[in-house]
Structure formats: structure tokens, C-alpha cells
Design a protein around this motif. Structure first.
Motif, PDB file in Angstrom:
ATOM      1  N   TYR A 160       0.795  -1.340  -0.010  1.00  0.00           N
ATOM      2  CA  TYR A 160      -0.048   0.132  -0.092  1.00  0.00           C
ATOM      3  C   TYR A 160       0.893   1.355  -0.176  1.00  0.00           C
ATOM      4  O   TYR A 160       0.483   2.514  -0.300  1.00  0.00           O
ATOM      5  N   GLY A 161       2.279   1.096   0.115  1.00  0.00           N
ATOM      6  CA  GLY A 161       2.861   2.447   0.097  1.00  0.00           C
ATOM      7  C   GLY A 161       3.159   2.811  -0.948  1.00  0.00           C
ATOM      8  O   GLY A 161       4.201   2.394  -1.583  1.00  0.00           O
ATOM      9  N   ARG A 162       2.565   4.134  -1.308  1.00  0.00           N
ATOM     10  CA  ARG A 162       2.758   5.057  -2.472  1.00  0.00           C
ATOM     11  C   ARG A 162       4.144   5.450  -2.723  1.00  0.00           C
ATOM     12  O   ARG A 162       4.668   5.463  -3.738  1.00  0.00           O
ATOM     13  N   THR A 163       4.915   5.686  -1.520  1.00  0.00           N
ATOM     14  CA  THR A 163       6.232   6.321  -1.668  1.00  0.00           C
ATOM     15  C   THR A 163       7.124   5.017  -2.392  1.00  0.00           C
ATOM     16  O   THR A 163       7.987   5.456  -2.908  1.00  0.00           O
ATOM     17  N   VAL A 164       6.829   3.909  -1.920  1.00  0.00           N
ATOM     18  CA  VAL A 164       7.534   2.785  -2.449  1.00  0.00           C
ATOM     19  C   VAL A 164       7.462   2.520  -3.848  1.00  0.00           C
ATOM     20  O   VAL A 164       8.259   2.257  -4.702  1.00  0.00           O
ATOM     21  N   HIS A 165       6.171   2.744  -4.214  1.00  0.00           N
ATOM     22  CA  HIS A 165       5.999   2.456  -5.636  1.00  0.00           C
ATOM     23  C   HIS A 165       6.719   3.359  -6.517  1.00  0.00           C
ATOM     24  O   HIS A 165       7.233   3.170  -7.596  1.00  0.00           O
ATOM     25  N   SER A 166       6.780   4.752  -6.230  1.00  0.00           N
ATOM     26  CA  SER A 166       7.244   5.687  -7.003  1.00  0.00           C
ATOM     27  C   SER A 166       8.918   5.673  -6.751  1.00  0.00           C
ATOM     28  O   SER A 166       9.676   5.666  -7.896  1.00  0.00           O
ATOM     29  N   LEU A 167       9.350   5.395  -5.570  1.00  0.00           N
ATOM     30  CA  LEU A 167      10.794   5.280  -5.588  1.00  0.00           C
ATOM     31  C   LEU A 167      11.473   4.110  -6.107  1.00  0.00           C
ATOM     32  O   LEU A 167      12.440   4.056  -7.110  1.00  0.00           O
ATOM     33  N   ALA A 168      10.672   2.792  -6.224  1.00  0.00           N
ATOM     34  CA  ALA A 168      11.170   1.710  -6.820  1.00  0.00           C
ATOM     35  C   ALA A 168      11.127   1.895  -8.393  1.00  0.00           C
ATOM     36  O   ALA A 168      12.276   1.373  -8.871  1.00  0.00           O
ATOM     37  N   THR A 169      10.254   2.404  -8.754  1.00  0.00           N
ATOM     38  CA  THR A 169      10.229   2.838 -10.319  1.00  0.00           C
ATOM     39  C   THR A 169      11.131   3.656 -10.694  1.00  0.00           C
ATOM     40  O   THR A 169      11.808   3.280 -11.605  1.00  0.00           O
ATOM     41  N   VAL A 192       3.370  -2.700  -9.908  1.00  0.00           N
ATOM     42  CA  VAL A 192       4.771  -2.049  -9.601  1.00  0.00           C
ATOM     43  C   VAL A 192       5.865  -3.297 -10.031  1.00  0.00           C
ATOM     44  O   VAL A 192       6.854  -2.893 -10.786  1.00  0.00           O
ATOM     45  N   ARG A 193       5.648  -4.373  -9.583  1.00  0.00           N
ATOM     46  CA  ARG A 193       6.374  -5.546  -9.953  1.00  0.00           C
ATOM     47  C   ARG A 193       6.565  -5.701 -11.489  1.00  0.00           C
ATOM     48  O   ARG A 193       7.473  -5.789 -11.962  1.00  0.00           O
ATOM     49  N   LEU A 194       5.545  -5.329 -12.211  1.00  0.00           N
ATOM     50  CA  LEU A 194       5.558  -5.571 -13.691  1.00  0.00           C
ATOM     51  C   LEU A 194       6.523  -4.372 -14.262  1.00  0.00           C
ATOM     52  O   LEU A 194       7.036  -4.442 -15.234  1.00  0.00           O
ATOM     53  N   ASP A 195       6.041  -2.947 -13.720  1.00  0.00           N
ATOM     54  CA  ASP A 195       6.954  -1.904 -13.965  1.00  0.00           C
ATOM     55  C   ASP A 195       8.536  -2.152 -13.955  1.00  0.00           C
ATOM     56  O   ASP A 195       9.118  -1.681 -14.853  1.00  0.00           O
ATOM     57  N   LEU A 196       8.748  -2.824 -12.791  1.00  0.00           N
ATOM     58  CA  LEU A 196      10.226  -3.148 -12.393  1.00  0.00           C
ATOM     59  C   LEU A 196      10.871  -3.959 -13.320  1.00  0.00           C
ATOM     60  O   LEU A 196      12.013  -3.853 -14.018  1.00  0.00           O
ATOM     61  N   HIS A 197       9.969  -5.354 -13.807  1.00  0.00           N
ATOM     62  CA  HIS A 197      10.397  -6.328 -14.652  1.00  0.00           C
ATOM     63  C   HIS A 197      10.711  -5.747 -16.156  1.00  0.00           C
ATOM     64  O   HIS A 197      11.681  -5.811 -16.567  1.00  0.00           O
ATOM     65  N   ASP A 198       9.868  -4.596 -16.278  1.00  0.00           N
ATOM     66  CA  ASP A 198       9.633  -4.092 -17.920  1.00  0.00           C
ATOM     67  C   ASP A 198      11.024  -3.132 -17.768  1.00  0.00           C
ATOM     68  O   ASP A 198      11.598  -3.128 -19.177  1.00  0.00           O
TER      69      ASP A 198
END
Ligand code: NCD
Length: 308
Positions: A160-169, A192-198
Motif C-alpha cells: 500500500y506504500g505509494r512512496t515505495v511504488h514511486s521510489l522503486a520505479t 509495480v512488479r511489472l513496471d520493474l520487470h519491464d
């Protein structure tokens, strides 16, 4: 400069460097920019609680010589009368030169951007993204451990942590090895997992911080996002599990930094505050020069144009 900043995917490596370089210039000589936004009005529309994001955008605007109009809490505005988000932002668009929006629903900023001409900045959309937090996180990382050739651990509520989603991307644009530490139920969401893989990043997941702590240059700790859990019992199952204190950090490198977007609840014990690892209050303060830089690049007359 690009008109809308909605997700971290809107931030290329060049964009990030441009904002961070400008933020560093501003931090070095804040007096040089005190009328950059004279005559400009920034609207704050916060449909969710905020301390740092709201106040640092407000401070940033004032320090650039601009003015702020603030919607107030949803209870104080026409939202309480049942007005739609689209109508609210359409009206605010006629008052202000930029809109900063925080909303409890994921995707709210994407939708709102369709109804406005002014640049719109997503200041957090539910469990979605929080790209300006990421800019200050990256600024903090760059000025401490660097942004290339580093290993970063991200721990806590990765679901649920949006700061994580943006940071990891955003980190996928840099030479960063990322490790994700959480209970299984709070791992990164599929999107987010998909974005990271892509982006070609390897998603390394752990349920135990000890598995990676000694390798890390930075540990980014997050709060369990209680308000986003479907029910209180699901929250209680994971609450308090991922907590660090000064003793935990004895296994870390001496120069490892501990970051946190704040607010913290109990995931970082107060005894960490006095260690050299703690940079989270400095990180929060960096929100002002970083948001000044972003507003300057978006709004100042001589900046204009797209992101590089
Ligand atoms: C974060 C948020 O709102 O997502 N806070 C912030 O903007 N610094 C983190 C959080 O609430 O846990």
C-alpha cells in the motif's frame, strides 16, 4: 518542463537530474530565487491528511515569492456537499497556475489531469504514487550514498506504500540493486512488479531484514499504511513486525543511511535518531528545495518547454 507529474514513470533519469541539480543550486543560494514565482498562484487540494507534503509545497511557493490558495480539508469545502473531483479541479484550474492534488483514490491524479490546463502535481493518490516524495528521496540518496552503484533496501508496507511504488520505479533509471523486505502479505503489487520487470530490474524479495542488512548502502523504512487495510484485524496481523532499533543497526555498515518518508509510527525506534545512520529528518527538510526546484522548472517564465 513536462506539464503533469503523476507517477514516477513521468520522471526520466534526465528529469530527475534536472530537478535535483536545480534543488542543489537553490539550497546553496536560496536568496537568489526569492521572486522567481512572483504573481504565480499554486493551489493545494488535499483530500487526505498531510503535514510534510502540504507544508513543504506551501513553504516552497512562499520562498519563491508565489502565493498559495488552499482548498482546506474536504469537510470544509464543497466536497462535503457531494461535488465531484472533476468539477472541483475544473474550478480550481481557473484560479491557479498549478495544482497540487492529494486524494485517497488510486488514479485520482490521472483523472483530474484530464480536466485541467494548469500543470498538475500528484501529491499522493491512494496506494498509487507519490512522485515528489521520490524526488526528495533521490535528492537525499544522491547527497549521502549516491545514486549509482548502490544497494538499497526498502522495508515495510510495499503493497500500500505509494512512496515505495514511486521510489522503486524511479530507481530503475539508476544503477541501483533493490531489495524488498516485507511480510508476504505486503509485497509489491503486481502493477509495480511489472513496471520493474519491464525496466529490466531484478525484484529481490525477503521476509527478513537480516538477509540483506549488511549489504545495504541505504535502508528505506516505511509505515504500515493502516488506513488502506480492508479491516483492522488484517492490520493487526502485521503491525509492529518490521521494526528497527539501534541494536538492529549494529549489523549494518557504519555508513549505511536510514531513510523514511515519515510519519513514523513505531517502525524506527527513537534510539536510531541519535545514530549517524538517521537521515530522515534531513530527508523531510529536503522537501522544500526539491519542491522549489520542481515549481521553478514548471512555472518560472524562463524555464518553459518540456522535460529534457
Ligand atoms: C507519505 C505518504 O503520504 O504517502 N507521507 C509523506 O508524504 N511524507 C508516507 C506515509 O504516509 O506513510
Amino acid at each position: 518542463m513536462r506539464q503533469q507529474v503523476i507517477t514516477a514513470a513521468d520522471l526520466s533519469r534526465a528529469d530527475v537530474n534536472r530537478v535535483l541539480d536545480r534543488a542543489a543550486e537553490i539550497a546553496d543560494d536560496p536568496g537568489a530565487v526569492d521572486d522567481r514565482l512572483a504573481g504565480e498562484v499554486v493551489a493545494l487540494c488535499f483530500f487526505e491528511p498531510s503535514t510534510r507534503t502540504r507544508m513543504s509545497f506551501e513553504t516552497a511557493t512562499h520562498r519563491l515569492g508565489g502565493d498559495v490558495v488552499d482548498m482546506g480539508t474536504p469537510e470544509e469545502s464543497s466536497v462535503a456537499k457531494g461535488e465531484s473531483l472533476a468539477d472541483t479541479v475544473r474550478v480550481v484550474d481557473g484560479y491557479a497556475d498549478a495544482i497540487v492534488l492529494r486524494h485517497p483514490r488510486e488514479g485520482a491524479a490521472t483523472l483530474a489531469a484530464e480536466f485541467v490546463d494548469a500543470p498538475l502535481v500528484n501529491a499522493g493518490d491512494g496506494a498509487g504514487h507519490h512522485p515528489t516524495q521520490t524526488l526528495l528521496d533521490l535528492y537525499t540518496m544522491r547527497s549521502t550514498v549516491g545514486l549509482d552503484g548502490v544497494t538499497v533496501g526498502v522495508m515495510g508496507d510495499l503493497k500500500y506504500g505509494r512512496t515505495v511504488h514511486s521510489l522503486a520505479t524511479a530507481l530503475t533509471a539508476f544503477d541501483v540493486d533493490q531489495h524488498f523486505v516485507s511480510p508476504e502479505s505486503l509485497q509489491l503489487p503486481p502493477g509495480v512488479r511489472l513496471d520493474l520487470h519491464d525496466a529490466g530490474a531484478t525484484v529481490r524479495e525477503h521476509t527478513d531484514l537480516e538477509a540483506v542488512l549488511s549489504e545495504l548502502d541505504a535502508l528505506y523504512v516505511t509505515r504500515i499504511q493502516r488506513e488502506r487495510f480492508p479491516d483492522e484485524s488484517a492490520y493487526r496481523e502485521v503491525a509492529g513486525q518490521y521494526r528497527i532499533d539501534a541494536a538492529t543497526l549494529e549489523a549494518a555498515r557504519d555508513d549505511m543511511v536510514v531513510m523514511h518518508p515519515l510519519p513514523r509510527i513505531d517502525e524506527i525506534a527513537p534510539d536510531v535518531d541519535d545514530t549517524d545512520h538517521a537521515v530522515y529528518f534531513r530527508q523531510a527538510h529536503n522537501g522544500v528545495p526539491v519542491r522549489m526546484a520542481l515549481l521553478d522548472l514548471m512555472l518560472a517564465d524562463d524555464q518553459g518547454g518540456e522535460w529534457e
